[in-house]
Scaffold this active site. Structure first.
Site: not given
Ligand code: PDD
Length: 284
Positions: A33, A52, A100, A147, A179, A204
């Site tokens: 996503y 990405r 499945r 992601k 993170e 990420l």
């Molecule tokens: N999440 N690390 C993780 C684990 C994340 O899920 C996200 C973003 C980031 C930051 O990435 P970016 O700057 O590209 O948004 C770092 C999004 C916002 C979400 O899951 O809603």
């Protein structure tokens, strides 16, 4: 008011949208996503989010359901149909429906789903108040650079933070912060050096992180890309997080320790201001 959402080529009211119970995103978290933010009706850093997305799909051998041009056209139509001025467009690609089986289907028909969410981005109260962080063990799989929609560990981390009276969690592995639950983590040490974890399979590669790091050069802020500990973060002058839906939010407390003077710091403030200005200037 019901939203219009996008499902496999169709724009439909949210209560009429359908995805199969056999969808592998639902059964195996076999999907990826992106979250792109919208300010003044325009998408911020969207080309980087789509790049990405391509990488995430390629790492999982997920066939692409649409071209970038088709995705952008659908994102923009959703923004328009839902009159979204400020918020986010969520998009998800899964390997689609198949009986499945752990093995991939021979001829997958990927599904593509998108929806909008209004959010207060420019004037969120967290910007002036700062947020409180607690540390939790990082219990995720070892390909966090992809992601994927497999977000249960992050959801548990976030809920643990809320249950502890904090706003968010920083995940820790082998003694070092990886993170945040849905954001990248930064500190500014007592010498004014900005420290954030280097890219790798452990985190990420945040799009906002990359944009903010480009700004540190312009601002001549010293930068170290390396892992740091919670003890270092507690002793820092400043700490903050970055993500598409927060931009830059200052961190004022970690595991009950006050960071700096307990107020949002100047480096976080400056980088937030510059990020918004430059991202809006190239928004589309
Ligand atoms: N999440 N690390 C993780 C684990 C994340 O899920 C996200 C973003 C980031 C930051 O990435 P970016 O700057 O590209 O948004 C770092 C999004 C916002 C979400 O899951 O809603």
């Amino acid at each position: 008011m019901t939203r219009t959402v996008y499902v496999n080529g169709a724009f439909v009211p949210e209560d009429e949208a359908k995805i199969s119970v056999f969808d592998r995103g639902f059964l195996f978290s076999d999907g990826v996503y992106e979250v792109s933010t919208v300010v003044h009706g325009k998408l911020l850093d969207n080309p980087a989010h789509l790049a990405r997305l391509r990488r995430s799909m390629s790492e999982l051998n997920l066939p692409s359901p649409a071209t970038d041009e088709e995705i952008v056209a659908a994102q923009k139509k959703l923004i328009e149909q839902n009159s979204l001025e400020e918020g986010a467009v969520y998009l998800q690609v899964s390997r689609g429906a198949a009986d499945r089986d752990f093995a991939f289907p021979a001829n997958p028909k990927p599904s593509l789903v998108m929806f909008t969410q209004p959010k207060n981005l420019l004037h969120a109260p967290q910007v002036s108040e700062g947020i409180k962080i607690v540390s939790v063990p990082d219990i995720r799989w070892k390909r966090r650079d992809i992601k994927t929609v497999s977000l249960l560990a992050q959801s548990l981390a976030k809920q643990a933070a809320l249950d502890a009276g904090a706003n968010d969690a920083w995940m820790v592995e082998d003694g070092y912060v990886t993170e945040g639950s849905s954001n990248n983590a930064f500190i500014v040490d007592q010498n004014g050096t900005l420290i954030t974890r280097q890219l790798g399979n452990e985190i990420l590669p945040g799009i906002t992180r990359a944009s903010v790091l480009r700004l540190t050069e312009i601002e001549s802020i010293k930068l170290e890309e390396r892992a740091f500990t919670i003890a270092e973060a507690c002793a820092a002058q400043e700490a903050f997080i970055t993500s598409a839906t927060t931009f830059v939010w200052p961190v004022v407390s970690i595991d009950g320790h006050t960071v700096g003077d307990g107020k949002p710091g100047p480096v976080a403030g400056k980088l937030r201001e510059l990020y918004i200005e430059t991202a809006l200037a190239r928004a589309d």
